[in-house]
Design a protein around this motif. Sequence first.
Motif, PDB file in Angstrom:
ATOM      1  N   ALA A  78       0.856  -1.226  -0.029  1.00 56.82           N
ATOM      2  CA  ALA A  78       0.014   0.032  -0.043  1.00 56.82           C
ATOM      3  C   ALA A  78       0.813   1.127   0.005  1.00 56.82           C
ATOM      4  O   ALA A  78       0.509   2.130  -0.825  1.00 56.82           O
ATOM      5  N   MET A  79       1.895   1.223   0.715  1.00 52.67           N
ATOM      6  CA  MET A  79       2.647   2.443   0.877  1.00 52.67           C
ATOM      7  C   MET A  79       3.636   2.817  -0.367  1.00 52.67           C
ATOM      8  O   MET A  79       3.591   3.998  -0.812  1.00 52.67           O
ATOM      9  N   GLN A  80       4.036   1.706  -1.181  1.00 54.41           N
ATOM     10  CA  GLN A  80       4.761   1.798  -2.384  1.00 54.41           C
ATOM     11  C   GLN A  80       3.718   2.346  -3.584  1.00 54.41           C
ATOM     12  O   GLN A  80       4.115   2.954  -4.166  1.00 54.41           O
ATOM     13  N   THR A 110      12.704   2.172  -7.618  1.00 51.82           N
ATOM     14  CA  THR A 110      12.845   1.847  -6.470  1.00 51.82           C
ATOM     15  C   THR A 110      11.506   1.164  -5.884  1.00 51.82           C
ATOM     16  O   THR A 110      11.209   0.094  -5.240  1.00 51.82           O
ATOM     17  N   ALA A 111      10.491   2.049  -6.057  1.00 50.44           N
ATOM     18  CA  ALA A 111       8.940   1.452  -5.645  1.00 50.44           C
ATOM     19  C   ALA A 111       8.393   0.416  -6.437  1.00 50.44           C
ATOM     20  O   ALA A 111       7.961  -0.576  -5.845  1.00 50.44           O
ATOM     21  N   ASN A 112       8.861   0.208  -7.565  1.00 52.49           N
ATOM     22  CA  ASN A 112       8.332  -0.748  -8.644  1.00 52.49           C
ATOM     23  C   ASN A 112       9.042  -1.907  -8.195  1.00 52.49           C
ATOM     24  O   ASN A 112       8.584  -3.175  -8.136  1.00 52.49           O
ATOM     25  N   TYR A 113      10.250  -1.830  -7.959  1.00 50.62           N
ATOM     26  CA  TYR A 113      11.021  -3.169  -7.505  1.00 50.62           C
ATOM     27  C   TYR A 113      10.309  -3.836  -6.106  1.00 50.62           C
ATOM     28  O   TYR A 113      10.277  -4.803  -6.143  1.00 50.62           O
ATOM     29  N   ARG A 114      10.460  -2.749  -5.277  1.00 45.06           N
ATOM     30  CA  ARG A 114       9.686  -3.172  -3.974  1.00 45.06           C
ATOM     31  C   ARG A 114       8.207  -3.967  -4.156  1.00 45.06           C
ATOM     32  O   ARG A 114       8.069  -4.814  -3.639  1.00 45.06           O
TER      33      ARG A 114
END
Length: 91
Positions: free
Chosen positions: A48-50, A73-77
């Motif tokens: 949810a945070m990403q 970074t967000a897409n990887y996470r």
Amino acid sequence: ARVARERMAMALRGALRLTRPVAQAVHKTSTGLVGLKVDVNGRANLIAMQQQLLEAVKAIPETAAYRQSVEATANYRLKVATEETEEEVIE
């Protein structure tokens, strides 16, 4: 009596050594950081945070290096959190 207490203490130490890895395999009990509790919904909250971060960064121009870095970074996470279910792998 002293010998019996020593034997009991040794037996208990052995038993504790065997149960410790089992308890850790069930769920995480500590973050290792003082005052920071374990998030029992960590995976769902991370996803949810990403997703929120990806929405927020849309206010920055697409050509900005900062936005591109944050999105990568967000897409990887997100990829890791959605493909994996084990806490250790996600961390």
